[in-house]
Design an enzyme around this catalytic site. Structure first.
Site, short mmCIF file in Angstrom:
data_model
loop_
_atom_site.label_atom_id
_atom_site.label_comp_id
_atom_site.label_asym_id
_atom_site.label_seq_id
_atom_site.Cartn_x
_atom_site.Cartn_y
_atom_site.Cartn_z
N ASP A 131 0.83 -1.07 0.09
CA ASP A 131 -0.03 -0.28 -0.25
C ASP A 131 0.70 1.14 0.15
O ASP A 131 0.28 2.22 -0.06
CB ASP A 131 -0.97 0.22 1.06
CG ASP A 131 -0.28 0.04 2.39
OD1 ASP A 131 0.97 -0.13 2.58
OD2 ASP A 131 -1.02 -0.16 3.69
N SER A 132 2.27 1.12 0.05
CA SER A 132 3.08 2.14 -0.13
C SER A 132 2.73 2.69 -1.55
O SER A 132 3.71 3.84 -1.89
CB SER A 132 4.57 1.77 -0.04
OG SER A 132 4.88 0.54 -0.81
N GLU A 179 8.64 -4.30 10.93
CA GLU A 179 9.24 -2.87 10.39
C GLU A 179 9.66 -2.27 11.49
O GLU A 179 9.01 -1.91 12.39
CB GLU A 179 8.03 -2.16 9.60
CG GLU A 179 8.41 -0.89 9.16
CD GLU A 179 7.53 -0.27 7.85
OE1 GLU A 179 6.44 -0.88 7.57
OE2 GLU A 179 7.69 0.82 7.38
O1 KIV Z 1 3.40 -1.32 1.55
C1 KIV Z 1 4.68 -1.42 1.64
O2 KIV Z 1 5.52 -1.13 0.92
C2 KIV Z 1 4.99 -2.20 2.88
C3 KIV Z 1 6.69 -2.58 3.17
C4 KIV Z 1 7.17 -1.49 3.60
C5 KIV Z 1 6.72 -3.66 4.07
O3 KIV Z 1 4.20 -2.72 3.72
#
Ligand code: KIV
Length: 272
Positions: A53-54, A191
């Site tokens: 979701d990044s 994280e």
């Molecule tokens: O959404 C993302 O990119 C993540 C990673 C930081 C693990 O959850």
């Protein structure tokens, strides 16, 4: 520098990730949100591709991961899946798609699986979301957990600083990892927590622990655009940049502009 080329071209499954942990082989995971990048990193041999979701930050320019919707995650998931042959593809459940109640959670997870054809989903949280975790798992959908810094809770924390530094939060995290493992999650992302705590968790649990800013673990994950040096304004200590694509792209674009302006592109061989 020796390059690791996977000897085994079979699809990466939850079972194979557990086997990798058992034989001490590190798991590699990177994010991807689109067809082209997903194809490149799959062919390069990464084990797991996270449609994170990044995407909310990296693709859409939002400040947090909160605004991205289920429909948007499904769009990114479908794009990635079309390109990938070997890696396991994990799609993040976006904020608001599973926290309300477990019925809504399983409906969201089923939509992701049905519409994207992903291998599994990832969601943030421990005890607070355990009912949803159990219900999704009962539907036969594998879950990767996510604890420590949980970006969907940024408004509660108020800061992206290292989590679980104090005993109380570390204790809660230890309880949560066990809860998720007992429920049947096949892996957990940790994280931004102290490396010592990650080491403890990885030693205590049978399932793989994938770290980001969490020190050595059974595997590592990074956001692709960060490790390729495409993003500029994000430089946490844990981020190792493997390329400087921002500079490479800038130079390429400037050369193109120059060539068009001075009439050297297209030349005689580049026309019909
Ligand atoms: O959404 C993302 O990119 C993540 C990673 C930081 C693990 O959850």
């Amino acid at each position: 520098m020796s390059i690791h080329i996977p000897e085994d071209n079979r699809k990466v499954t939850t079972h194979r990730l557990v086997e990798m942990k058992q034989r001490g082989e590190k798991i590699t995971m990177l994010t991807a949100y689109d067809y082209t990048m997903a194809g490149v990193i799959d062919r390069a041999g990464v084990d797991v591709i996270l449609v994170g979701d990044s995407a909310s930050n990296v693709m859409a320019g939002n400040v947090t991961t909160l605004p991205i919707t289920l429909d948007q995650m499904i769009y990114h998931g479908k794009s990635v899946i079309r390109a990938v042959k070997r890696a396991m593809v994990v799609v993040d459940m976006p904020f608001g798609s599973y926290q309300g109640n477990s019925k809504e959670a399983v409906a969201s997870a089923i939509r992701i699986m049905k519409e994207t054809h992903a291998d599994c989903i990832k969601l943030e949280g421990g005890k607070e979301v355990i009912e949803s975790v159990q219900r999704i798992l009962s539907a036969g959908i594998p879950i990767m957990g996510h604890l420590g810094l949980m970006p969907q809770s940024i408004n509660k924390y108020g800061t992206y600083t290292v989590r679980a530094q104090e005993d109380e939060e570390a204790q809660k995290l230890l309880e949560d990892v066990h809860l998720l493992e007992q429920a049947g999650c096949f892996a957990i992302v940790l994280e931004k927590i102290p490396a010592k705590l990650t080491g403890l968790v990885a030693a205590e649990l049978q399932i793989p622990i994938i770290g980001i800013g969490a020190g050595p673990a059974d595997g590592q994950v990074l956001v692709l655009h960060d490790m390729l040096g495409m993003t500029q304004d994000f430089s946490p200590r844990f981020l190792r940049r493997y390329a400087d694509l921002n500079s490479a792209i800038t130079v390429a674009v400037q050369n193109y502009i120059e060539d068009v302006k001075n009439n050297s592109f297209p030349n005689e061989n580049e026309q019909y």
